[in-house]
Design a protein around this motif. Structure first.
Motif, PDB file in Angstrom:
ATOM      1  N   ASP A 423       9.906  61.709  82.741  1.00  0.00           N
ATOM      2  CA  ASP A 423       8.695  61.273  82.696  1.00  0.00           C
ATOM      3  C   ASP A 423       7.927  61.171  81.514  1.00  0.00           C
ATOM      4  OD1 ASP A 423       8.033  63.775  82.241  1.00  0.00           O
ATOM      5  OD2 ASP A 423       7.755  64.300  84.438  1.00  0.00           O
ATOM      6  N   PRO A 424       6.813  60.501  81.471  1.00  0.00           N
ATOM      7  CA  PRO A 424       6.172  60.300  79.995  1.00  0.00           C
ATOM      8  C   PRO A 424       5.938  61.717  79.199  1.00  0.00           C
ATOM      9  CG  PRO A 424       4.868  58.822  81.639  1.00  0.00           C
ATOM     10  CD  PRO A 424       5.975  59.951  82.213  1.00  0.00           C
ATOM     11  N   SER A 461      22.110  57.223  80.471  1.00  0.00           N
ATOM     12  CA  SER A 461      21.865  56.064  80.187  1.00  0.00           C
ATOM     13  C   SER A 461      20.306  55.708  80.545  1.00  0.00           C
ATOM     14  CB  SER A 461      22.408  54.875  80.690  1.00  0.00           C
ATOM     15  OG  SER A 461      22.479  54.976  82.093  1.00  0.00           O
ATOM     16  N   ILE A 462      19.864  56.389  81.597  1.00  0.00           N
ATOM     17  CA  ILE A 462      18.475  56.298  82.001  1.00  0.00           C
ATOM     18  C   ILE A 462      17.513  57.092  81.050  1.00  0.00           C
ATOM     19  CG2 ILE A 462      16.900  56.853  83.718  1.00  0.00           C
ATOM     20  CD1 ILE A 462      19.141  56.489  85.874  1.00  0.00           C
ATOM     21  N   PHE A 463      18.158  58.188  80.540  1.00  0.00           N
ATOM     22  CA  PHE A 463      17.050  58.789  79.557  1.00  0.00           C
ATOM     23  C   PHE A 463      17.076  58.103  78.569  1.00  0.00           C
ATOM     24  CE2 PHE A 463      17.155  61.955  76.170  1.00  0.00           C
ATOM     25  CZ  PHE A 463      16.000  62.498  76.237  1.00  0.00           C
ATOM     26  N   VAL A 464      18.126  57.643  77.814  1.00  0.00           N
ATOM     27  CA  VAL A 464      18.215  56.688  76.692  1.00  0.00           C
ATOM     28  C   VAL A 464      17.299  55.605  76.937  1.00  0.00           C
ATOM     29  CG1 VAL A 464      19.567  55.388  75.241  1.00  0.00           C
ATOM     30  CG2 VAL A 464      20.538  57.468  76.092  1.00  0.00           C
ATOM     31  N   ALA A 465      17.226  54.668  77.955  1.00  0.00           N
ATOM     32  CA  ALA A 465      16.125  53.855  78.124  1.00  0.00           C
ATOM     33  C   ALA A 465      14.888  54.349  77.994  1.00  0.00           C
ATOM     34  CB  ALA A 465      16.781  53.046  79.563  1.00  0.00           C
ATOM     35  N   HIS A 466      14.662  55.317  78.747  1.00  0.00           N
ATOM     36  CA  HIS A 466      13.239  55.962  78.401  1.00  0.00           C
ATOM     37  C   HIS A 466      12.874  56.281  76.940  1.00  0.00           C
ATOM     38  CE1 HIS A 466      11.680  56.035  82.579  1.00  0.00           C
ATOM     39  NE2 HIS A 466      12.851  56.291  83.244  1.00  0.00           N
ATOM     40  N   MET A 467      13.824  56.840  76.511  1.00  0.00           N
ATOM     41  CA  MET A 467      13.561  57.249  75.030  1.00  0.00           C
ATOM     42  C   MET A 467      13.248  55.965  74.041  1.00  0.00           C
ATOM     43  SD  MET A 467      13.390  60.693  74.506  1.00  0.00           S
ATOM     44  CE  MET A 467      13.652  60.717  72.728  1.00  0.00           C
TER      45      MET A 467
END
Length: 631
Positions: A423-424, A461-467
């Motif tokens: 999350d943010p 990949s989801i974490f990388v996308a958020h980063m």
């Protein structure tokens, strides 16, 4: 392609500093300039060649390389080159080659030198460009404007000897400059004059200084260098050299100034801090960091060297405070590790730094010790850092916050949770963890944890996308038309924030590359270099981003050093009006490179990034389709 004098004249009207010339001189100049076409790949001049004149790019791009064949500039339309050699002895100190079919205007050397001597705006423009690219090393080649005190104490011709002596005593100076109402330097009076001419000769104490001063003293200009000052002092046996520009007093250099300049070194400051007995003693040493910054910048040190040396001082201060805390509190009940994040963690501190830190504790720590001994240790160190000039973190990212003073198992839970649910807040905190660097304590508490976290994070990949999304929150200061976009209101209206909109976007990008490549380095430049070596960035893409980062970071440091020289506290807010057109053009090009890299990151994943082209291409917006970033 041949150009008519009318076409050349219209072009020169659009280029600074030619636009400052009188119309009649400009018309003459248009007839003196030679247009020359250079095919792609053709050398314009080589290192050590005699220069026929100044080169001005009418159309096309030029690559300039140093004596080690390293690219130092990508130049485009309206950029000049060759001035460094012309302003020395007419011999090229770089080499240049056309990166595409290019049309050059060649201003003959004799005409260039004539314009330098007759037009102040022209001379100032090219002198600034030369100085910014060709800083010397150390005292002997540092400019007088770097060495001088900018607010010399003055008095009038009518001031009495007694009042002059009182002023020197009260202001802790050894001389007074005598000036007229328009700041014109008339004379100088020193303590030696007062003792040898007034006291020794028994003159009345109300004798005006005009009777004992040295009239029309020897003076130098701000563009003089340290060796000029040293030679003048030694030859004439004087200890004070006024600095005069256009007949007006602008500063003074004393033997004390020269000694102070030579005495400030990072090694000396580190040595003194390592022996300090209190935070107050450390603060007395860290107060000299701004002078160190000025000296390092004036000496031509690269930005990553300057920030590393300044960060070393913060690291030493932290370790000394940890040692003092243990002396006061006793030995720690369990192993611990103090870590820095933010700019200290990345070894990128400048003249403006707060503190960002945390504590890793061995899992055997009791709640009592965590909230007792280690809370007291954190308070001692964080309070001491604040006293030493490293102010408390506005975001409360400090070990005095219980959240950031936890056992290893809790930290592992933090990292796993942030990666699993980005999350943010998790995105922001994840940026922090990837910049952690051990400072004092048991480093083995962190080594394996860092490696495991990088591996786990890069595979999500989801974490990388958020980063990636988080890394795009800070944008370079570019307007819709690729001009410079300044702050619109408030205290820093019309300025560029060289931190948040300058270096931070590159810091964020480098962190993404490190995440994807599982790169353990935390320093931004080291991350970019390693990303290139691992193939996360192509050689050309990394080269462009490194060039852009170097220019932006060095401009920021030069701005801070200039503020210190003027007697102000350093900050990150640069007025574009303080830069020459030459400097603004290159800074804008660097921001365009960063913006383009961000665009590539934001529009996809899964492909290796390719370079958008050189800085000149950026300024002319000729990128075309940009592939994505990742392998």
């Amino acid at each position: 392609m041949s150009l008519t004098p009318e076409e050349i004249l219209r072009f020169l009207h659009t280029v600074h500093p030619y636009d400052s010339l009188a119309e009649s001189r400009l018309e003459t100049l248009a007839g003196e300039v030679e247009a020359k076409t250079v095919e792609k790949g053709t050398q314009v001049y080589g290192l050590g060649d005699g220069l026929p004149g100044l080169f001005l790019i009418y159309d096309g791009t030029i690559v300039v390389r140093d004596e080690n064949d390293v690219v130092i500039s990508h130049l485009g339309q309206r950029n000049s080159f060759g001035e460094r050699g012309l302003m020395r002895d007419g011999i090229a100190v770089t080499s240049s080659r056309a990166d595409e079919n290019t049309i050059l205007l060649v201003l003959p050397a004799a005409v260039f030198n004539e314009l330098i001597s007759e037009n102040k705006a022209f001379a100032r423009f090219f002198d600034r460009a030369r100085r910014s690219e060709n800083r010397g090393q150390g005292l002997a080649t540092s400019l007088a404007e770097t060495l001088m005190a900018r607010t010399p104490i003055t008095c009038s011709l009518e001031t009495t000897a007694q009042d002059a002596a009182r002023t020197m005593r009260d202001r802790h100076v050894s001389s007074l400059c005598i000036t007229g109402p328009d700041a014109t330097l008339t004379g100088i009076v020193t303590i030696r004059d007062l003792t040898s001419k007034v006291l020794a000769e028994g003159m009345p104490i109300d004798t005006p200084v005009s009777k004992v001063m040295t009239a029309n003293p020897l003076a130098l200009s701000p563009s003089s260098i340290g060796s000029d000052i040293l030679h003048l002092m030694m030859e004439r046996r004087i200890g004070h050299v006024p600095i005069v520009e256009n007949g007006k007093l602008v500063g003074i250099v004393t033997q004390t100034d020269l000694t102070r300049f030579q005495a400030v070194s990072s090694g000396e400051l580190v040595g003194e801090i390592s022996k300090a007995g209190s935070a107050e003693e450390i603060a007395a040493v860290t107060a000299r960091i701004p002078n160190l910054l000025v000296q390092l910048v004036a000496g031509g040190s690269r930005h990553e060297v300057v920030t590393r040396l300044i960060t070393d001082i913060a690291d030493t201060a932290t370790r000394r405070l940890l040692a003092l805390a243990e002396d006061k509190l006793g030995p720690p009940p369990v192993p611990y590790l103090w870590l820095a994040c933010g700019s200290q963690g990345r070894q990128e501190q400048t003249g403006v730094s707060d503190q960002d830190n945390c504590l890793f504790l061995d899992d055997t720590v009791s709640d009592e010790d965590r909230d007792g001994y280690f809370a007291d240790l954190a308070s001692f160190v964080c309070d001491g850092l604040n006293t030493s000039g490293y102010v408390y973190c506005p975001g409360d990212m400090m070990a005095i916050n219980p959240r950031w003073r936890q056992p290893i198992s809790v930290w592992k839970g933090y990292f796993a949770g942030w990666i699993a649910k980005p999350d943010p807040e998790a995105q922001m905190l994840s940026s922090v963890i990837f910049d952690l660097r051990p400072i004092g304590g048991q480093t083995e508490l962190f080594d394996r944890l860092q490696e495991e976290t990088l591996k786990e994070a890069s595979a999500n990949s989801i974490f990388v996308a958020h980063m990636i999304s988080n890394s795009l929150k800070h944008m370079p200061p570019l307007s819709l038309l690729r001009g410079l976009a300044t702050i619109r209101s408030g205290e820093h209206k019309n300025a560029l924030d060289m931190k948040l909109n300058g270096v931070v976007p590159i810091v964020d990008l480098a962190r993404i590359y490190a995440l994807r490549g599982q790169i353990g380095a935390v320093n931004t430049r080291a991350r970019l270099v390693e990303a290139r070596a691992k193939g996360e960035l192509s050689a050309s893409g990394a080269g462009d981003l490194l060039d852009a980062y170097d220019l932006i970071a060095e401009t920021r440091l030069s701005h801070q050093a200039d503020l210190v020289k003027q007697g102000h506290a350093p900050d990150n807010f640069l007025m574009p009006a303080m830069l020459s057109d030459f400097e603004r053009s290159h800074l804008r090009d660097a921001f365009v490179v960063v913006k383009t890299m961000q665009s590539a990151v934001g529009h996809g994943r899964g492909m290796r990034f390719r370079s958008p082209g050189n800085l000149a291409d950026c300024s002319r917006n000729r990128f075309g389709e940009l592939p994505c970033l990742w392998n």
